[in-house]
Design a protein around this motif. Structure first.
Motif, PDB file in Angstrom:
ATOM      1  N   LEU A  29      64.430  59.979  37.450  1.00 24.68           N
ATOM      2  CA  LEU A  29      65.514  60.950  37.469  1.00 24.68           C
ATOM      3  C   LEU A  29      65.113  62.275  36.841  1.00 24.68           C
ATOM      4  CD1 LEU A  29      68.588  58.701  36.480  1.00 24.68           C
ATOM      5  CD2 LEU A  29      67.849  59.391  38.764  1.00 24.68           C
ATOM      6  N   LEU A  30      64.470  62.178  35.661  1.00 19.10           N
ATOM      7  CA  LEU A  30      64.118  63.395  34.931  1.00 19.10           C
ATOM      8  C   LEU A  30      62.713  63.239  34.363  1.00 19.10           C
ATOM      9  CD1 LEU A  30      67.395  64.132  32.924  1.00 19.10           C
ATOM     10  CD2 LEU A  30      66.523  65.418  34.869  1.00 19.10           C
ATOM     11  N   ASP A  31      61.988  64.372  34.339  1.00 23.07           N
ATOM     12  CA  ASP A  31      60.664  64.433  33.730  1.00 23.07           C
ATOM     13  C   ASP A  31      60.614  65.686  32.870  1.00 23.07           C
ATOM     14  OD1 ASP A  31      58.030  64.464  32.976  1.00 23.07           O
ATOM     15  OD2 ASP A  31      57.236  64.046  34.963  1.00 23.07           O
TER      16      ASP A  31
ATOM     17  N   ILE B 147      66.621  56.449  19.598  1.00 23.55           N
ATOM     18  CA  ILE B 147      67.616  57.484  19.273  1.00 23.55           C
ATOM     19  C   ILE B 147      67.973  58.283  20.512  1.00 23.55           C
ATOM     20  CG2 ILE B 147      67.995  59.575  17.939  1.00 23.55           C
ATOM     21  CD1 ILE B 147      66.230  58.377  15.757  1.00 23.55           C
ATOM     22  N   MET B 148      66.960  58.701  21.259  1.00 29.33           N
ATOM     23  CA  MET B 148      67.224  59.482  22.459  1.00 29.33           C
ATOM     24  C   MET B 148      67.944  58.649  23.516  1.00 29.33           C
ATOM     25  SD  MET B 148      63.620  61.568  22.688  1.00 29.33           S
ATOM     26  CE  MET B 148      64.121  62.419  24.174  1.00 29.33           C
ATOM     27  N   ALA B 149      67.589  57.363  23.643  1.00 24.34           N
ATOM     28  CA  ALA B 149      68.272  56.514  24.616  1.00 24.34           C
ATOM     29  C   ALA B 149      69.749  56.345  24.272  1.00 24.34           C
ATOM     30  CB  ALA B 149      67.568  55.149  24.680  1.00 24.34           C
TER      31      ALA B 149
ATOM     32  N   ALA C 209      58.725  62.957  28.175  1.00 21.08           N
ATOM     33  CA  ALA C 209      59.830  62.018  28.358  1.00 21.08           C
ATOM     34  C   ALA C 209      60.168  61.922  29.838  1.00 21.08           C
ATOM     35  CB  ALA C 209      61.049  62.454  27.552  1.00 21.08           C
ATOM     36  N   ARG C 210      60.357  60.680  30.279  1.00 21.83           N
ATOM     37  CA  ARG C 210      60.795  60.429  31.656  1.00 21.83           C
ATOM     38  C   ARG C 210      61.945  59.432  31.630  1.00 21.83           C
ATOM     39  NH1 ARG C 210      54.743  59.552  33.818  1.00 21.83           N
ATOM     40  NH2 ARG C 210      54.519  59.299  31.568  1.00 21.83           N
ATOM     41  N   ILE C 211      62.969  59.726  32.455  1.00 24.27           N
ATOM     42  CA  ILE C 211      64.161  58.872  32.537  1.00 24.27           C
ATOM     43  C   ILE C 211      64.213  58.259  33.932  1.00 24.27           C
ATOM     44  CG2 ILE C 211      66.686  58.779  32.407  1.00 24.27           C
ATOM     45  CD1 ILE C 211      66.608  61.116  30.493  1.00 24.27           C
TER      46      ILE C 211
ATOM     47  N   ALA D  54      66.036  53.520  31.982  1.00 20.14           N
ATOM     48  CA  ALA D  54      64.946  53.393  31.001  1.00 20.14           C
ATOM     49  C   ALA D  54      64.422  54.767  30.643  1.00 20.14           C
ATOM     50  CB  ALA D  54      63.817  52.520  31.543  1.00 20.14           C
ATOM     51  N   LEU D  55      64.047  54.931  29.368  1.00 19.37           N
ATOM     52  CA  LEU D  55      63.457  56.164  28.861  1.00 19.37           C
ATOM     53  C   LEU D  55      62.012  55.852  28.450  1.00 19.37           C
ATOM     54  CD1 LEU D  55      63.491  59.094  27.773  1.00 19.37           C
ATOM     55  CD2 LEU D  55      64.348  58.139  25.610  1.00 19.37           C
ATOM     56  N   MET D  56      61.059  56.545  29.023  1.00 15.17           N
ATOM     57  CA  MET D  56      59.652  56.359  28.678  1.00 15.17           C
ATOM     58  C   MET D  56      59.125  57.618  27.989  1.00 15.17           C
ATOM     59  SD  MET D  56      56.375  55.158  30.969  1.00 15.17           S
ATOM     60  CE  MET D  56      56.050  56.738  31.740  1.00 15.17           C
ATOM     61  N   LEU D  57      58.628  57.442  26.785  1.00 13.83           N
ATOM     62  CA  LEU D  57      58.017  58.518  26.024  1.00 13.83           C
ATOM     63  C   LEU D  57      56.511  58.267  25.966  1.00 13.83           C
ATOM     64  CD1 LEU D  57      60.495  58.824  23.017  1.00 13.83           C
ATOM     65  CD2 LEU D  57      60.449  60.181  25.107  1.00 13.83           C
ATOM     66  N   SER D  58      55.711  59.297  26.187  1.00  9.14           N
ATOM     67  CA  SER D  58      54.259  59.168  26.166  1.00  9.14           C
ATOM     68  C   SER D  58      53.660  60.381  25.478  1.00  9.14           C
ATOM     69  CB  SER D  58      53.687  59.031  27.575  1.00  9.14           C
ATOM     70  OG  SER D  58      54.052  60.140  28.366  1.00  9.14           O
TER      71      SER D  58
END
Length: 588
Positions: A158-160, A81-83, A148-150, A254-258
């Motif tokens: 790009l973003l953390d 959804i966020m991506a 979240a990291r992009i 890429a979007l990484m969620l942890s």
């Protein structure tokens, strides 16, 4: 003399105290200091089973795996959804809101390429604009406890979400320091240590990487969502999910969620602590029930043991054992068996005492007569007086010899019956042999007639388990006794028949019968009723020994008179002989 008696009494008391078994002393010590050994064993074994059950539940608990799988699915859906939202907000680095493309040239280029205005082919790219994506990412990630990291298409960060600068605020989530971990309460640290020992895993170690070096990010940049579970240095699980950011089927990043360290572990630990609380309550209930159960076992057993020691030490004249026969369990059966065994023991002791008293009384009579004759012999003046005294001495000596032989036989009888094994005895064959031998030896006296009923002539109908020599002694005594009362040329009739599960043997004579007042006494030791014979010609132990042998085989023996078929002048029926009946259980 009194001092010696007191000292001997003290010596017996000390000896009795020292002779008490160590198990009794240990049981009293355990009863004084705490629970009995049996109670402790029951409690420990029940708790061991409960601990094993708890360990199995904790070790095989599927809650942890299910929680990880649910978190992976949740992060994947959340990431997609966020991506999608991030891809929708991404724009070109140019300031134009539109892009012109020649349709004819567009058909001749690859799907990921475009034709620039000068005719050179460049990549068709929609780069992510951090300035536009950051506010939206912050709004989406704030309600969740995730990081979240992009990453762009090249794998650069790009973003953390841990370092998002907004107008006038900074959002920062720090990982707990080792000092914070060490500041946990002692119980929590012990639980962590036990969990780390019981639930060891081979999860890869989580490390913060600056670039897109995470395997899941590389997979996401190739267009495939990927999830990885890791553990940080504090052994806390971290679930990471990376999903591609696509627009027009083009991967823009890429979007990484942890998850944060400890989120899943806290939930799992809370669930396990709930199980432990239930275990503690169950353990408390188990201990109470075990103590109550052990009390119903250990208490009665201890009372039975103490009563058995009183019997052994002869504290009381006739110690009474506790009666638990109302309990329909093994303790009740044990109590009943102990009481019956104790009664049999007391009866045996009393019988021995009576036997010793009877023996002393019977031996005293010939000894007294012998002593008087020996003392009078030197005073005798005539030869007739001396011969008469010598005959009395000889008679008393023979009587003593006969008494000692019969007493020895009677004293060995009980032990012999208990020690020897039972054999299969055919009563019909035994009585046939005995009657034939008696007729051959005493041919001039009363004849012995053997009658075996037709119903008892079938094979194995007259067999029983017993001691053949001792049973032969019984029937020999009865036949000899009947023959001694039967006049010459008379008959002694022996009949055998089968009565259901018993074998009945009847011995009848043609003598004067038994006096009514003597019918119950003729089986007593040393009792004899032979008016026609001289005093001391019979020891009076034959019928007593016969009764003892029959009862040892589980049978019965009794005596009665044979009455005339026709009444006399006074209308009464008079005895015409005696009848002895032996009932023995037949072999099954």
């Amino acid at each position: 003399m009194s001092v010696d008696i007191q000292q001997s009494g003290q010596t017996r008391t000390e000896a009795a105290a020292e002779s008490r078994p160590a198990s009794l002393r240990r049981s009293r010590l355990s009863g004084f200091f705490g629970f009995s050994s049996l109670t402790r064993r029951i409690v420990v074994l029940n708790l061991a089973g409960l601990v094993a059950l708890l360990s199995g539940i904790l070790y095989l608990n599927q809650f942890r795996a299910g929680l990880i799988e649910a978190r992976i699915q949740s992060l994947t859906i959340q990431g997609e959804i966020m991506a999608g939202a991030i891809a929708a907000s991404a724009t070109s680095t140019s300031e134009q809101d539109s892009l012109w493309v020649d349709p004819d040239k567009l058909m001749n280029i690859a799907p990921s390429e475009m034709l620039d205005p000068d005719g050179a082919i460049e990549s068709l790219d929609f780069p992510i604009n951090p300035e536009r994506v950051a506010p939206m990412l912050r709004r989406l990630i704030t309600p969740t406890r995730t990081r979240a990291r992009i990453y762009d298409a090249g794998g650069q960060l790009l973003l953390d979400s841990q370092s998002l600068y907004g107008p006038g605020d900074i959002l920062r989530l720090d990982i707990p320091t080792p000092q914070a971990v060490r500041s946990k309460p002692l119980l929590d640290r012990m639980v962590d240590m036990v969990q780390s020992w019981l639930f060891r895993n081979d999860l890869p170690t989580y490390e913060d990487l600056t670039g897109g070096e995470y395997p899941e990010v590389k997979q996401a940049l190739s267009g495939a969502p990927t999830a990885v579970v890791r553990a940080n240095k504090q052994s806390e699980m971290i679930v990471s999910v990376a999903v591609p950011i696509q627009r027009f089927r083009t991967v823009q990043g890429a979007l990484m969620l942890s998850t944060l360290g400890g989120d899943i572990d806290d939930i799992v630990q809370a669930e396990r602590l709930a199980i432990v609380r239930v275990f503690l309550v169950a353990a408390l209930v188990m201990v109470v029930l075990s103590i109550l159960l052990a009390g119903t076992i250990a208490g009665p057993v201890r009372r039975l043991a103490n009563a058995a020691d009183r019997v052994r030490l002869r504290v009381d004249r006739r110690a009474e054992l506790p009666d638990f026969s109302d309990r329909n369990d093994e303790i009740g059966h044990l109590s009943t068996s102990f009481r019956e065994m104790t009664d049999a023991l007391y009866n045996r002791m009393e019988a021995i005492e009576r036997f010793a008293a009877d023996v002393a009384h019977e031996l005293k009579n010939p000894l007294t007569s012998l002593r008087s004759a020996v003392e009078t012999l030197p005073l005798a003046k005539t030869d007739d007086s001396k011969k008469r005294l010598l005959s009395v001495i000889e008679h008393d000596v023979r009587r003593l010899d006969r008494l000692i032989s019969d007493i020895s036989d009677a004293s060995r009888l009980d032990a012999e019956l208990q020690r020897q094994d039972l054999d299969t005895v055919d009563i019909g064959r035994m009585l046939t042999t005995i009657t034939s031998a008696q007729n051959d030896v005493h041919s001039e006296e009363a004849s012995i007639i053997l009658d075996i009923a037709e119903s008892a002539r079938a094979p194995n109908r007259l067999r029983l388990k017993g001691h053949d020599l001792r049973l032969g002694q019984v029937f020999t005594n009865l036949i000899d006794n009947a023959r001694s009362f039967t006049p010459p040329k008379g008959q002694v009739r022996v009949s055998i028949r089968r009565d259901r599960d018993n074998i009945l043997v009847t011995v009848e004579d043609d003598g004067p019968g038994i006096r009514p007042d003597a019918i119950e006494r003729i089986f007593e030791r040393f009792y004899t009723d032979r008016p026609t014979e001289g005093f001391g010609q019979n020891s009076g132990l034959g019928l007593s020994i016969s009764k003892q042998i029959v009862e040892a085989h589980g049978g019965q023996i009794w005596a009665e008179n044979r009455l005339s078929s026709q009444p006399g002048a006074d209308g009464k029926r008079y005895p015409i002989g005696a009848r002895f009946t032996v009932r023995l259980p037949a072999a099954k």
